[in-house]
Design an enzyme around this catalytic site. Structure first.
Site, PDB file in Angstrom:
ATOM      1  N   LEU A   1      16.669  76.198  60.375  1.00 35.02           N
ATOM      2  CA  LEU A   1      16.113  75.402  59.274  1.00 35.02           C
ATOM      3  C   LEU A   1      15.225  76.213  58.334  1.00 35.02           C
ATOM      4  CD1 LEU A   1      15.163  72.180  61.280  1.00 35.02           C
ATOM      5  CD2 LEU A   1      17.073  72.457  59.701  1.00 35.02           C
ATOM      6  N   ARG A   2      15.135  77.534  58.570  1.00 35.13           N
ATOM      7  CA  ARG A   2      14.257  78.324  57.718  1.00 35.13           C
ATOM      8  C   ARG A   2      14.690  78.256  56.252  1.00 35.13           C
ATOM      9  NH1 ARG A   2      13.740  82.853  60.498  1.00 35.13           N
ATOM     10  NH2 ARG A   2      11.616  82.493  61.216  1.00 35.13           N
ATOM     11  N   ALA A   3      16.001  78.272  55.993  1.00 33.17           N
ATOM     12  CA  ALA A   3      16.486  78.222  54.620  1.00 33.17           C
ATOM     13  C   ALA A   3      16.049  76.939  53.921  1.00 33.17           C
ATOM     14  CB  ALA A   3      18.014  78.340  54.588  1.00 33.17           C
TER      15      ALA A   3
ATOM     16  N   ASP B   1      17.083  87.010  57.753  1.00 31.83           N
ATOM     17  CA  ASP B   1      16.735  85.597  57.617  1.00 31.83           C
ATOM     18  C   ASP B   1      15.250  85.399  57.370  1.00 31.83           C
ATOM     19  OD1 ASP B   1      17.219  82.730  57.826  1.00 31.83           O
ATOM     20  OD2 ASP B   1      16.227  82.852  59.774  1.00 31.83           O
TER      21      ASP B   1
END
Length: 331
Positions: A241-243, A160
């Site tokens: 919420l990294r994406a 991720d």
């Protein structure tokens, strides 16, 4: 030396990889690019070719058996006592500043080392601490990690943290294979002549990277762009919420590279697959929030399995569509 490096603009049938690498070059804080695929799919060739487009042209390889000190550097504590000042011995992260750090078989590195590497790649700062003494320096670089899935996977937490990902496959199209082999033979036979054929395209790419870096911060996102990013990430059932953040930054990098006046939904669509490829959750229903199964249902499932019943089949998540790769010129 650049004369021995295959031109980035001459890569054949590698459009998704080229796009991901160019976006990381425009905004290294995306967190790097993870390239997975079998041997012989031009992973290292593309990485070296990208470095040749950057102003400094620095290309550093992280050895598989590298130690933490080799990576981040070391502090001479005795020098503090003796001379009253910190003596820092630079590691690979100091040497690769403004260049490309290439990590082959990143999935075989110790997890703490990968974690540290990704920290610095995202922040652009390397911090070394020892016995209450600390030293920090800029370490802004394009991280390119490669792996062969047959040799093991990265933990999901580390996956991720790579900004973008590209999966390469063996080529079984006869015409494409011929084109790739012809280009390689032409380069090996006459590197200078081959590079001269692509000199104009190489210069144009290098200029566009430099200009895009300058205009990057001036581009903003409207609500339509934010909404589409949220839709794609929810559809892919990503964790956290990294994406969302990476997709917005990648779309902005693409807009800057193409000298667009604003980030739009098309930019989002074109970067979505490289953002979601390694984050997409297969087998989870679109509205499933990962809640625990009721105890009665868990018991029923266990009882059924123990009596030879097949477990329920996972539901496939709809793939992101209409992702158009960045166009690259060919001579």
């Amino acid at each position: 030396m650049n004369e021995f490096i295959f031109p980035f603009a001459a890569l054949v049938a590698q459009e998704p990889l080229q796009q991901a690498l160019l976006l990381a070059a425009v905004d290294p804080e995306l967190g790097g690019v993870l390239v997975s695929g079998p041997r012989g799919t031009a992973k290292s060739t593309a990485a070296r070719a990208l470095a040749a487009l950057l102003p400094e042209g620095q290309f550093v390889t992280l050895p598989l058996g590298a130690s933490e000190e080799q990576l981040i550097g070391s502090l001479d504590i005795e020098a503090v006592v003796r001379d009253g000042g910190v003596r820092f011995s630079p590691g690979l992260l100091a040497k690769v500043h403004q260049g490309v750090l290439y990590v082959d078989e990143v999935n075989l590195l110790p997890n703490p080392l990968v974690d540290q590497l990704l920290d610095v790649a995202a922040s652009g700062v390397n911090l070394i601490e020892r016995d209450g003494i600390s030293h920090r320096h800029e370490a802004r670089f394009v991280l390119i990690g490669t792996m062969n899935p047959e040799e093991g996977e990265l933990r999901p937490q580390l996956l991720d943290r790579f900004g973008l990902a590209v999966s390469l496959q063996n080529c079984f199209d006869a015409e494409t294979r011929r084109e790739i082999v012809k280009a390689r033979l032409a380069f090996d036979t006459d590197p200078d002549g081959f590079r001269s054929r692509f000199a104009g395209q190489q210069d144009a790419l290098a200029l566009r990277i430099r200009q895009a870096r300058v205009m990057l911060r001036a581009l903003e996102f409207d609500d339509t762009v934010h909404a589409r990013v949220s839709e794609l990430c929810i559809e892919a059932q990503v964790d956290g919420l990294r994406a969302d953040l990476v997709m917005l930054r990648a779309a902005r990098a693409l807009a800057a590279f193409e000298e667009a006046s604003a980030v739009n939904v098309e930019h989002v669509e074109r970067v979505a697959e490289s953002v979601l490829l390694h984050r997409r959750k297969e087998g989870r229903a679109p509205n499933d929030q990962g809640a625990a199964e009721p105890r009665a249902q868990q018991k029923k499932s266990t009882d059924e399995a123990s009596h030879g019943y097949m477990p329920p089949e996972p539901v496939d998540v709809t793939a992101v569509k209409n992702v158009r790769p960045l166009a690259t010129k060919k001579s």
